[in-house]
Design a protein around this motif. Structure first.
Motif, PDB file in Angstrom:
ATOM      1  N   GLN A  89       0.840  -1.195   0.000  1.00 27.65           N
ATOM      2  CA  GLN A  89       0.000   0.000   0.000  1.00 27.65           C
ATOM      3  C   GLN A  89       0.872   1.242   0.000  1.00 27.65           C
ATOM      4  O   GLN A  89       2.067   1.184   0.250  1.00 27.65           O
ATOM      5  CB  GLN A  89      -0.925   0.029   1.210  1.00 27.65           C
ATOM      6  CG  GLN A  89      -0.216   0.275   2.531  1.00 27.65           C
ATOM      7  CD  GLN A  89      -1.182   0.285   3.696  1.00 27.65           C
ATOM      8  OE1 GLN A  89      -2.038  -0.576   3.800  1.00 27.65           O
ATOM      9  NE2 GLN A  89      -1.035   1.252   4.577  1.00 27.65           N
ATOM     10  N   THR A  90       0.227   2.358  -0.245  1.00 31.11           N
ATOM     11  CA  THR A  90       0.881   3.644  -0.118  1.00 31.11           C
ATOM     12  C   THR A  90       0.970   3.955   1.367  1.00 31.11           C
ATOM     13  O   THR A  90      -0.006   3.788   2.094  1.00 31.11           O
ATOM     14  CB  THR A  90       0.066   4.739  -0.839  1.00 31.11           C
ATOM     15  OG1 THR A  90      -0.090   4.350  -2.204  1.00 31.11           O
ATOM     16  CG2 THR A  90       0.764   6.080  -0.779  1.00 31.11           C
ATOM     17  N   CYS A  91       2.141   4.390   1.817  1.00 30.90           N
ATOM     18  CA  CYS A  91       2.294   4.673   3.245  1.00 30.90           C
ATOM     19  C   CYS A  91       1.462   5.894   3.630  1.00 30.90           C
ATOM     20  O   CYS A  91       1.162   6.744   2.805  1.00 30.90           O
ATOM     21  CB  CYS A  91       3.765   4.860   3.612  1.00 30.90           C
ATOM     22  SG  CYS A  91       4.508   6.384   3.028  1.00 30.90           S
ATOM     23  N   GLY A  94       3.743  10.423   3.681  1.00 33.60           N
ATOM     24  CA  GLY A  94       4.556  10.812   2.535  1.00 33.60           C
ATOM     25  C   GLY A  94       4.093  10.281   1.203  1.00 33.60           C
ATOM     26  O   GLY A  94       4.480  10.797   0.168  1.00 33.60           O
ATOM     27  N   GLY A  95       3.319   9.215   1.175  1.00 37.80           N
ATOM     28  CA  GLY A  95       2.759   8.729  -0.074  1.00 37.80           C
ATOM     29  C   GLY A  95       3.642   7.798  -0.883  1.00 37.80           C
ATOM     30  O   GLY A  95       3.342   7.526  -2.041  1.00 37.80           O
ATOM     31  N   LEU A  96       4.728   7.294  -0.312  1.00 38.31           N
ATOM     32  CA  LEU A  96       5.570   6.346  -1.031  1.00 38.31           C
ATOM     33  C   LEU A  96       4.957   4.957  -0.956  1.00 38.31           C
ATOM     34  O   LEU A  96       4.092   4.683  -0.130  1.00 38.31           O
ATOM     35  CB  LEU A  96       6.982   6.335  -0.436  1.00 38.31           C
ATOM     36  CG  LEU A  96       7.719   7.674  -0.469  1.00 38.31           C
ATOM     37  CD1 LEU A  96       9.111   7.521   0.142  1.00 38.31           C
ATOM     38  CD2 LEU A  96       7.805   8.235  -1.875  1.00 38.31           C
ATOM     39  N   LEU A  97       5.422   4.082  -1.825  1.00 36.32           N
ATOM     40  CA  LEU A  97       4.911   2.720  -1.871  1.00 36.32           C
ATOM     41  C   LEU A  97       5.677   1.858  -0.871  1.00 36.32           C
ATOM     42  O   LEU A  97       6.913   1.885  -0.839  1.00 36.32           O
ATOM     43  CB  LEU A  97       5.063   2.162  -3.284  1.00 36.32           C
ATOM     44  CG  LEU A  97       4.302   0.909  -3.645  1.00 36.32           C
ATOM     45  CD1 LEU A  97       2.807   1.077  -3.402  1.00 36.32           C
ATOM     46  CD2 LEU A  97       4.546   0.549  -5.093  1.00 36.32           C
ATOM     47  N   GLN A 117       9.690   2.575   0.430  1.00 39.13           N
ATOM     48  CA  GLN A 117      10.254   3.896   0.214  1.00 39.13           C
ATOM     49  C   GLN A 117      10.645   4.065  -1.254  1.00 39.13           C
ATOM     50  O   GLN A 117      11.721   4.546  -1.584  1.00 39.13           O
ATOM     51  CB  GLN A 117      11.433   4.160   1.150  1.00 39.13           C
ATOM     52  CG  GLN A 117      11.042   4.113   2.603  1.00 39.13           C
ATOM     53  CD  GLN A 117      12.181   4.425   3.536  1.00 39.13           C
ATOM     54  OE1 GLN A 117      13.283   4.765   3.123  1.00 39.13           O
ATOM     55  NE2 GLN A 117      11.915   4.338   4.824  1.00 39.13           N
ATOM     56  N   VAL A 118       9.733   3.635  -2.122  1.00 38.53           N
ATOM     57  CA  VAL A 118       9.888   3.839  -3.551  1.00 38.53           C
ATOM     58  C   VAL A 118       8.679   4.618  -4.063  1.00 38.53           C
ATOM     59  O   VAL A 118       7.614   4.615  -3.447  1.00 38.53           O
ATOM     60  CB  VAL A 118      10.050   2.509  -4.328  1.00 38.53           C
ATOM     61  CG1 VAL A 118      11.303   1.774  -3.885  1.00 38.53           C
ATOM     62  CG2 VAL A 118       8.836   1.627  -4.187  1.00 38.53           C
TER      63      VAL A 118
END
Length: 184
Positions: A89-91, A94-97, A117-118
């Motif tokens: 999921q998106t964290c 911050g919105g990273l994968l 963190q990608v």
């Protein structure tokens, strides 16, 4: 399912079942080989290992109180038990994968192995920048850190998460055997 609610108990059980230096070495090698950040946490999201390959953006986010709290909440959810495969999921911070797999011993949730963190190639960087203001991060440093985040397709990240899940399942099996040998 029995979950260890006490982080001290989770940490003690984790260190009873695994050699911390071996686990750190495995985690570091995994992170370097597949190009993702990685950490192993207790079920509540509190780190049990040192982070591997963390990006500057996530370190910036975690340096704020609001960002840190959102990271812990996100880590706990991403690592929640799922016997069918990894959580992806998106964290929340911050919105990273991100992805995760739980390490289980019988019905006891011992730890979460988290990666990520990608950024997806088509990520909305403006929306991600708005988060800097929400958590009180310095915007110029945040923007520079955002530019450095590794990019990965959703398909590739899913493959990496499948590899993570297999590793977490194997660790769970080893832990179960170690625990049985200890009792014998």
């Amino acid at each position: 399912m029995i979950q260890s609610g006490d982080p001290t108990t989770s940490k003690a059980l984790f260190h009873e079942l695994f050699d911390p230096s071996d686990i750190q070495q495995l985690q570091d090698a995994f992170s370097a080989a597949v190009g993702v950040a990685s950490v192993i946490t207790d079920p509540q999201g509190v780190p049990l290992t040192q982070p591997s390959g963390f990006c500057t953006l996530c370190n910036t986010i975690r340096s704020t109180q609001a960002g840190h709290e959102n990271c812990l909440r996100s880590d706990a959810i991403i690592g929640s038990p799922n016997p069918l495969g990894p959580q992806i999921q998106t964290c929340f911070s911050g919105g990273l994968l991100d992805g995760g797999a739980s390490i289980m011993v019988d019905d006891i949730h011992v730890a979460n192995w988290l990666i990520g963190q990608v950024m997806l190639p088509d990520a909305d960087e403006n929306a991600m920048m708005a988060y800097a203001e929400t958590i009180g991060a310095e915007p110029v440093a945040y923007r520079e850190a955002l530019k450095q985040v590794p990019r990965m397709s959703a398909e590739r990240f899913s493959q990496v998460c499948d590899f993570l899940f297999i590793n977490a399942q194997m660790l769970s099996g080893y832990a179960r055997k170690n625990r049985q040998l200890t009792y014998e």
